[in-house]
Design an enzyme around this catalytic site. Sequence first.
Site, PDB file in Angstrom:
ATOM      1  N   GLU A   1      10.470  -2.771  -1.884  1.00 44.86           N
ATOM      2  CA  GLU A   1      10.433  -4.158  -1.401  1.00 44.86           C
ATOM      3  C   GLU A   1      11.009  -4.337   0.002  1.00 44.86           C
ATOM      4  O   GLU A   1      10.543  -5.173   0.768  1.00 44.86           O
ATOM      5  CB  GLU A   1      11.184  -5.078  -2.380  1.00 44.86           C
ATOM      6  CG  GLU A   1      10.485  -5.300  -3.709  1.00 44.86           C
ATOM      7  CD  GLU A   1      10.786  -4.246  -4.759  1.00 44.86           C
ATOM      8  OE1 GLU A   1      11.321  -3.174  -4.407  1.00 44.86           O
ATOM      9  OE2 GLU A   1      10.481  -4.481  -5.941  1.00 44.86           O
TER      10      GLU A   1
ATOM     11  N   GLU B   1      10.216  -2.267 -12.116  1.00 38.31           N
ATOM     12  CA  GLU B   1      11.051  -3.261 -12.817  1.00 38.31           C
ATOM     13  C   GLU B   1      10.522  -3.500 -14.230  1.00 38.31           C
ATOM     14  O   GLU B   1      11.297  -3.614 -15.184  1.00 38.31           O
ATOM     15  CB  GLU B   1      11.071  -4.581 -12.030  1.00 38.31           C
ATOM     16  CG  GLU B   1      11.850  -4.461 -10.723  1.00 38.31           C
ATOM     17  CD  GLU B   1      11.859  -5.767  -9.947  1.00 38.31           C
ATOM     18  OE1 GLU B   1      10.773  -6.200  -9.509  1.00 38.31           O
ATOM     19  OE2 GLU B   1      12.935  -6.357  -9.786  1.00 38.31           O
TER      20      GLU B   1
ATOM     21  N   ALA C   1       3.842  -5.733  -6.843  1.00 37.52           N
ATOM     22  CA  ALA C   1       3.566  -7.155  -7.014  1.00 37.52           C
ATOM     23  C   ALA C   1       2.330  -7.505  -6.186  1.00 37.52           C
ATOM     24  O   ALA C   1       1.833  -6.688  -5.424  1.00 37.52           O
ATOM     25  CB  ALA C   1       4.755  -7.951  -6.518  1.00 37.52           C
TER      26      ALA C   1
ATOM     27  N   GLY D   1       7.700  -4.295  -8.613  1.00 34.67           N
ATOM     28  CA  GLY D   1       7.646  -4.955  -9.910  1.00 34.67           C
ATOM     29  C   GLY D   1       7.168  -4.018 -11.012  1.00 34.67           C
ATOM     30  O   GLY D   1       7.472  -4.239 -12.193  1.00 34.67           O
TER      31      GLY D   1
END
Length: 703
Positions: free
Chosen positions: A128, A108, A63, A105
């Site tokens: 994360e 994901e 991210a 991300g």
Amino acid sequence: MPELVRYSLHGDIAVLTIDNPPVNALSTGVPEGILAGVRQAEGDSNVRAIVMIGAGKTFIAGADIKEFGKANGSRVAGELAASLQAVENCGKPVVAALHGSALGGGLETAMAAHYRIMASNAQVGQPEVKIGLIPGAGGTQRLPRLAGIAKAVEMCAFGGNVKAKDALQAGIVDRLVDTKGEADLLEAALAFAREISAAPISRTCDRSEKLVNADTAIFNAARDQARKKMRGQPAPLAAIDAVEAASKLPFAEGILYEAELFERCRTSHESKSLIHAFFGERTVSKIPDVPSTTPLRKIERVAIVGAGTMGGGIAMVFSDAGIPVTIRETTQEALERGFNTIRANYVRTVKSGRLTEAAMEERMARIKGSLSYDGFEHADLVVEAVFEKMAVKKAIFADLDKIAKPGCILATNTSSLDVDEIASATSRPESVLGVHFFSPANLMRLVEIVRGKATAPDVLATSMALAKKLGKVGVLSGNRFGFIGNRIMGPYAREAQLLLEEGASIEDVNNALLDFGMAMGPLAMYDSVGLDVALHVEIEARRIEKQPARRPLVMEKLVAMGRLGLKSGAGFAKFDENRKPMPDPEVAALIETCAREAGIERRTISKEEIVDRCIFAMVNEGARVLEEGIALRAVDIDVVYMTGYGFPAWRGGPMFHADTVGLSNVLSRIQEFEKRHGAALWAPAPLLVKYAAEGRGFNLSED
Ligand code: NAD
């Protein structure tokens, strides 16, 4: 705005190329671009399947961390989760093609696709937790459905990366491809997409076969491990809770629970601190008056004076980076001792499996020993690491001045001496600076780069760049006693010792600071460094004391008794044959004698007082270091403490921690201590008083 996600057609396959250099981070525009591409492909009756791929060296590597810190950070995560749900709901098969890194991300996003193929040298992960977060776009719910509970817990709670082979075995990806680059991977992805284009679509969110048998023992064991390994941090525990929820709740409810936990983590002090630490390591490489365009000197050969604790470790650091090193010693015996220690350190790494025997021999072969300055004339950099005595260091720098080639950088590894005085022994003070490695130099990441008054900008720029090349974090320090780290250590360690005389036990002090999050209690740290070494620094530090202050008495007496710490078998603690520390009643009695001698009435001292006295003494001195310009920014002090002194990164360093507590709260506590213990020890630093009055913190926001 450049197109962050390109749409192209390869026959009947639509390709979405994510192109957001350098690492295809999920900045605003990327999720939207993916979603728009998927919609376009869905609406095109000629398209049978969709491939998502990253341009350049990697898939989506994560991210955009800066966006999480903003007020709308939760919306950013929520929108990504919704976009990914829409990708997963697409009526045509979506294949994610992964190369480089698919992290956070990125993974994901890949898990919301219906299939994943992966380059055999790529890696995936949910890191994360390293910035105090949990996956916030479905990662904790989709990963257990693909990889099973145990693997998902491990990845989400501890943040380690997983290599391609393991990812395939765990079920995170469907196929591995040997590729030489993005073009190869695209070919393989297109072929794969054609192969599966007629197969029924399987959404990750619908899968449940790996969720059965979610044994509570897995979660409990992970919680125990998280409490031990990631002491004080809520994110790993939240990640475990979220994965556990995946095993109990329908997908849609699990996603809501994940969002709630994500938001709790995102707004936590711990996450803000870890993000401060993350950006801090980048900020400290910037020196305002040394532009990033400054031409660098070439460092291809290095010479070191002294093969003791530091010289040997520093030699390893250079050799590890592929730079040949010559070390000079005074006697054959000292040289051999130095080389034996270097070899023993490498052998330990080989035994742990982190280095091959052949690589060890290569590294050893890059280090040459000498009893003269032979070879020094070719060096681009000389690091002096002899005894901490000004006269010895000056004599060596005078020699080096005669031998070293023009342009050679002359660095001293002194922990406290005046770099300008050392430089004055040469005719080229512009090439002299301090390069203060920490012990053990081959393992510790911090290097203080000490700027003398004449040090040339290109010498500083080269040293900073070199630190990075060596895998270290260079922090610039002004040239004053103790530089940043040891200067601030003084008041911290002083309070730890005064607390003993006032009534706390050695264990009380060590444990209070361990519980606060320090890697080691202060007295345990002194036992490990050596009490004689610590006392020497303490005595030297008295030279900069403004007013005579009450001095702790215990350490001086311990040194006089020959109790030098771990190396002599006893210091504040006594050590058994396995080097395990144990309380020693003899020291407890000595402390009481010292208290009587100092006229101190002993009392019960709370854990809170121990922590506040030690940590706020550190902060107060930090404020002075900042005001004097010894540290460029508060974050430089924070990075020194997190990388060199075991300060917990989840508190962001001493200055960030003070900001979190609130400077007016810190100040009023310091004023209480001043009333009780006097201004010589506790006069508040003027900068602290000023900032507290202004209602600001030491660290202004990095946005
Ligand atoms: P050490 O005593 O282990 O090693 C010093 C070595 O220098 C000895 O082997 C000695 O024989 C050699 N030496 C002395 N004079 C020499 C000369 N003229 N030519 C060649 N070799 C010579 O000391 P150390 O702990 O490695 O410390 C070295 C420097 O690093 C000191 O300035 C110290 O303050 C600093 N330092 C030490 C630490 C630490 O934790 N030990 C940490 C940071 C900085």
